[in-house]
Design a protein around this motif. Structure first.
Motif, PDB file in Angstrom:
ATOM      1  N   ILE A   1      26.235   1.743   3.164  1.00  0.00           N
ATOM      2  CA  ILE A   1      26.654   2.928   2.416  1.00  0.00           C
ATOM      3  C   ILE A   1      27.594   3.771   3.261  1.00  0.00           C
ATOM      4  CG2 ILE A   1      25.837   5.144   1.512  1.00  0.00           C
ATOM      5  CD1 ILE A   1      23.333   3.675   0.534  1.00  0.00           C
ATOM      6  N   LEU A   2      27.220   3.998   4.516  1.00  0.00           N
ATOM      7  CA  LEU A   2      28.053   4.795   5.401  1.00  0.00           C
ATOM      8  C   LEU A   2      29.433   4.176   5.554  1.00  0.00           C
ATOM      9  CD1 LEU A   2      28.534   7.106   7.358  1.00  0.00           C
ATOM     10  CD2 LEU A   2      27.465   5.713   9.156  1.00  0.00           C
ATOM     11  N   GLU A   3      29.507   2.848   5.698  1.00  0.00           N
ATOM     12  CA  GLU A   3      30.811   2.208   5.874  1.00  0.00           C
ATOM     13  C   GLU A   3      31.695   2.406   4.649  1.00  0.00           C
ATOM     14  OE1 GLU A   3      32.895  -1.714   7.732  1.00  0.00           O
ATOM     15  OE2 GLU A   3      30.813  -1.907   7.111  1.00  0.00           O
ATOM     16  N   GLU A   4      31.115   2.345   3.463  1.00  0.00           N
ATOM     17  CA  GLU A   4      31.926   2.567   2.262  1.00  0.00           C
ATOM     18  C   GLU A   4      32.422   4.005   2.190  1.00  0.00           C
ATOM     19  OE1 GLU A   4      34.255   2.039  -0.549  1.00  0.00           O
ATOM     20  OE2 GLU A   4      33.139   0.313   0.188  1.00  0.00           O
TER      21      GLU A   4
ATOM     22  N   ILE B   1      32.130   2.010  -5.182  1.00  0.00           N
ATOM     23  CA  ILE B   1      33.200   2.998  -5.107  1.00  0.00           C
ATOM     24  C   ILE B   1      32.995   4.079  -6.159  1.00  0.00           C
ATOM     25  CG2 ILE B   1      35.677   3.352  -5.473  1.00  0.00           C
ATOM     26  CD1 ILE B   1      36.071   0.605  -4.166  1.00  0.00           C
ATOM     27  N   LEU B   2      32.588   3.687  -7.369  1.00  0.00           N
ATOM     28  CA  LEU B   2      32.325   4.673  -8.415  1.00  0.00           C
ATOM     29  C   LEU B   2      31.232   5.631  -7.974  1.00  0.00           C
ATOM     30  CD1 LEU B   2      32.646   5.801 -11.228  1.00  0.00           C
ATOM     31  CD2 LEU B   2      31.043   4.069 -12.042  1.00  0.00           C
ATOM     32  N   ALA B   3      30.197   5.096  -7.369  1.00  0.00           N
ATOM     33  CA  ALA B   3      29.112   5.952  -6.892  1.00  0.00           C
ATOM     34  C   ALA B   3      29.622   6.921  -5.834  1.00  0.00           C
ATOM     35  CB  ALA B   3      27.987   5.101  -6.306  1.00  0.00           C
ATOM     36  N   PHE B   4      30.499   6.445  -4.954  1.00  0.00           N
ATOM     37  CA  PHE B   4      31.058   7.325  -3.925  1.00  0.00           C
ATOM     38  C   PHE B   4      31.814   8.483  -4.558  1.00  0.00           C
ATOM     39  CE2 PHE B   4      34.831   8.718  -1.679  1.00  0.00           C
ATOM     40  CZ  PHE B   4      34.270   9.218  -0.514  1.00  0.00           C
ATOM     41  N   LEU B   5      32.641   8.180  -5.547  1.00  0.00           N
ATOM     42  CA  LEU B   5      33.425   9.219  -6.197  1.00  0.00           C
ATOM     43  C   LEU B   5      32.519  10.248  -6.853  1.00  0.00           C
ATOM     44  CD1 LEU B   5      36.249   7.102  -7.870  1.00  0.00           C
ATOM     45  CD2 LEU B   5      36.338   8.362  -5.723  1.00  0.00           C
ATOM     46  N   LEU B   6      31.467   9.795  -7.518  1.00  0.00           N
ATOM     47  CA  LEU B   6      30.552  10.700  -8.192  1.00  0.00           C
ATOM     48  C   LEU B   6      29.819  11.587  -7.196  1.00  0.00           C
ATOM     49  CD1 LEU B   6      29.093   8.279 -10.863  1.00  0.00           C
ATOM     50  CD2 LEU B   6      30.680  10.160 -11.262  1.00  0.00           C
ATOM     51  N   VAL B   7      29.351  10.996  -6.103  1.00  0.00           N
ATOM     52  CA  VAL B   7      28.621  11.770  -5.098  1.00  0.00           C
ATOM     53  C   VAL B   7      29.531  12.773  -4.419  1.00  0.00           C
ATOM     54  CG1 VAL B   7      27.469  11.623  -2.868  1.00  0.00           C
ATOM     55  CG2 VAL B   7      26.831  10.067  -4.681  1.00  0.00           C
TER      56      VAL B   7
ATOM     57  N   ILE C   1      25.058  10.521   2.618  1.00  0.00           N
ATOM     58  CA  ILE C   1      24.489   9.168   2.558  1.00  0.00           C
ATOM     59  C   ILE C   1      23.276   9.154   1.634  1.00  0.00           C
ATOM     60  CG2 ILE C   1      23.492   7.285   3.929  1.00  0.00           C
ATOM     61  CD1 ILE C   1      25.059   8.465   6.340  1.00  0.00           C
ATOM     62  N   ASP C   2      22.429  10.182   1.745  1.00  0.00           N
ATOM     63  CA  ASP C   2      21.241  10.271   0.880  1.00  0.00           C
ATOM     64  C   ASP C   2      21.644  10.389  -0.587  1.00  0.00           C
ATOM     65  OD1 ASP C   2      19.597  10.186   3.091  1.00  0.00           O
ATOM     66  OD2 ASP C   2      19.523  12.364   3.303  1.00  0.00           O
ATOM     67  N   LYS C   3      22.630  11.258  -0.864  1.00  0.00           N
ATOM     68  CA  LYS C   3      23.070  11.438  -2.252  1.00  0.00           C
ATOM     69  C   LYS C   3      23.685  10.156  -2.794  1.00  0.00           C
ATOM     70  CE  LYS C   3      25.421  15.210  -1.243  1.00  0.00           C
ATOM     71  NZ  LYS C   3      26.335  16.357  -1.408  1.00  0.00           N
ATOM     72  N   PHE C   4      24.472   9.507  -1.965  1.00  0.00           N
ATOM     73  CA  PHE C   4      25.109   8.238  -2.367  1.00  0.00           C
ATOM     74  C   PHE C   4      24.051   7.203  -2.730  1.00  0.00           C
ATOM     75  CE2 PHE C   4      27.213   4.241  -1.864  1.00  0.00           C
ATOM     76  CZ  PHE C   4      28.566   4.459  -2.018  1.00  0.00           C
ATOM     77  N   LYS C   5      23.020   7.123  -1.908  1.00  0.00           N
ATOM     78  CA  LYS C   5      21.965   6.137  -2.137  1.00  0.00           C
ATOM     79  C   LYS C   5      21.234   6.422  -3.448  1.00  0.00           C
ATOM     80  CE  LYS C   5      18.405   3.693   0.463  1.00  0.00           C
ATOM     81  NZ  LYS C   5      17.741   3.590   1.790  1.00  0.00           N
TER      82      LYS C   5
END
Length: 462
Positions: free
Chosen positions: A74-77, A7-13, A52-56
């Motif tokens: 990743i996409l589901e999150e 979730i933290l990664a999602f917020l940052l991306v 998705i690429d940035k998140f990864k």
């Protein structure tokens, strides 16, 4: 990998240029990523293929390359976060313009410092102009605040009992997956602020009054700033050049600066005034609604070598008294320390990231880490010089009050941390259940390239 890490990664991306800790690694900036299509639509929100690429890449950085997650996961999150944002709007979650603007200003200020100027930020991230950048950031920040508040609403009544904590710990034991907790330390400090003499302060006030008279007599404020100001941005090509800034009441400027700036009329020049950065004069060039174009000159009173020597000698004497047992560290804090925040707390330093007294050695500020990493419990650093950027100058001694080495989670010793992990898990389970319920009445369109994914929840509505 924990759900909270994802979730933290999602917020940052999602925040893009707001991702301060992740976008800039060892002062190396990432390559721009081409936006190449829509992967999913969730309500009125879209997920781009590039997201998705940035998140990864963000996860790979945070997990140091040890990434065990698929693009579909990743996409589901990401879809879950977009679902939360969508329903935050439906549920009329409120986010004020002031909150949004404050975060936008904070981020713009940070990245201007990192890249050197506002113009470089705009150019690097491919925006048309500063207004284009601000509008994009405002939209991103609004979505993140909506997500935060909707999640808080979903989980606000969630709590855990001691038995739930115990069960969670035992399950981790059975699975042989108890977490490793990094070494942690507690620190206490004694601070002696180094202040300029009254004569030096008066000299600076007189100098600024002379400059003020010259400007009122027709001299250029810009040229006076370039010649006299101690603001490092004055000679740059971006914001701050020639002492000029555009500010709002939410801008990331010190309180004294904003109070004076917003008390002046267009064209008016302030009297010299003092802040933690030094002594200023301000002129308002233009009033534009909630914004003001201002110029300022900052002069910092000089501190002599004799004053520096006297300060460090005083602190060295205090340290010797403590080491000889003539006074305890806690007594010395009350008697000698100038730091308001720690003086009445036995000198204990609060960790700004967690707001408690423990510091994870692996996540400390590098400068502080270098000062204390070699100490044992009960040892005190030699006096050293420190300063707040552009502000107060001081000498410090730091006591390593306690140290907990890296270890596998222990139920008794680490109860609070295990309790927090248990609560996070229960909150995520609650959000997952909420997501399953909301999926049924939310418009979802998945690009054919991702139809092959196997999702945990029924995003494909099959």
């Amino acid at each position: 990998m924990t759900k909270s890490t994802i979730i933290l990664a999602f917020l940052l991306v999602t925040l893009g240029i707001k991702a301060q800790d992740s976008l800039i690694v060892n002062n190396v900036f990432p390559e721009r990523i081409k936006v190449d299509g829509v992967a999913v639509v969730v309500g009125k929100n879209i997920v781009l293929d590039s997201d998705i690429d940035k998140f990864k890449k963000e996860l790979q950085q945070r997990m140091e390359g040890k990434l065990d997650i698929t693009d579909c996961e990743i996409l589901e999150e990401i879809m879950t976060q977009k679902l939360i944002a969508h329903h935050a709007v439906i549920d009329s979650v409120e986010v004020s313009e002031a909150e949004i603007n404050s975060e936008v200003e904070r981020n713009i200020s940070y990245f201007s410092q990192q890249l050197g100027s506002m113009e470089k930020v705009v150019e690097y991230y491919g925006f048309t102009d500063e207004e284009d950048l601000r509008n994009e950031l405002a939209g991103i920040q609004k979505e993140q605040l909506l997500i935060q508040r909707e999640r808080a609403s979903i989980t606000e009544k969630i709590d855990v009992t001691p038995e739930e904590v115990r069960t969670y710990f035992r399950n981790l034991e059975k699975e042989n997956s108890l977490p490793e907790f990094s070494a942690e330390i507690e620190l206490a400090q004694i601070v002696k602020t180094i202040k300029p003499t009254e004569e030096e302060t008066n000299r600076v006030f007189e100098k600024l009054n002379e400059i003020k008279e010259d400007i009122e007599g027709g001299y250029s404020f810009r040229l006076k700033a370039i010649i006299n100001s101690d603001d490092p941005a004055v000679s740059s090509n971006g914001e701050g050049a020639g002492g000029k800034y555009t500010i709002t009441r939410e801008s990331n400027f010190i309180k004294e600066f904003k109070e004076v700036a917003f008390s002046l009329d267009e064209g008016e020049l302030s009297e010299p005034f003092e802040s933690g950065f030094g002594i200023h004069i301000i002129q308002v060039e233009k009033v534009k609604g909630q914004e003001r174009d201002v110029r300022h000159i900052l002069i910092q009173p000089k501190i002599s070598q004799a004053e520096l020597d006297a300060s460090i000698a005083e602190l060295a004497d205090v340290r010797n008294q403590i080491l000889k047992g003539e006074i305890t560290f806690e007594e010395a804090v009350l008697k000698y320390s100038d730091d308001v925040e720690t003086k009445n707390n036995e000198g204990l330093i609060l960790n700004p990231q967690t707001n408690d007294t423990r510091f994870d050695l692996t996540r400390m500020d590098p400068n502080l880490y270098n000062k204390v990493s070699s100490l044992n419990s009960g040892e005190i650093t030699e006096p050293f010089y420190d300063e707040i950027r552009g502000g107060a100058k001081m000498h410090k001694i730091i006591l390593l009050k306690s140290k907990e080495e890296t270890h596998t989670a222990n139920f008794t010793k680490d109860y609070e941390k295990i309790q927090q992990l248990t609560l996070q898990k229960k909150q995520e389970e609650t959000v997952d259940k909420w997501s399953v319920d909301k999926l049924e009445d939310t418009y979802i369109k998945i690009n054919k390239d991702f139809k092959k994914c196997t999702f945990k929840n029924n995003w494909k509505k099959e």
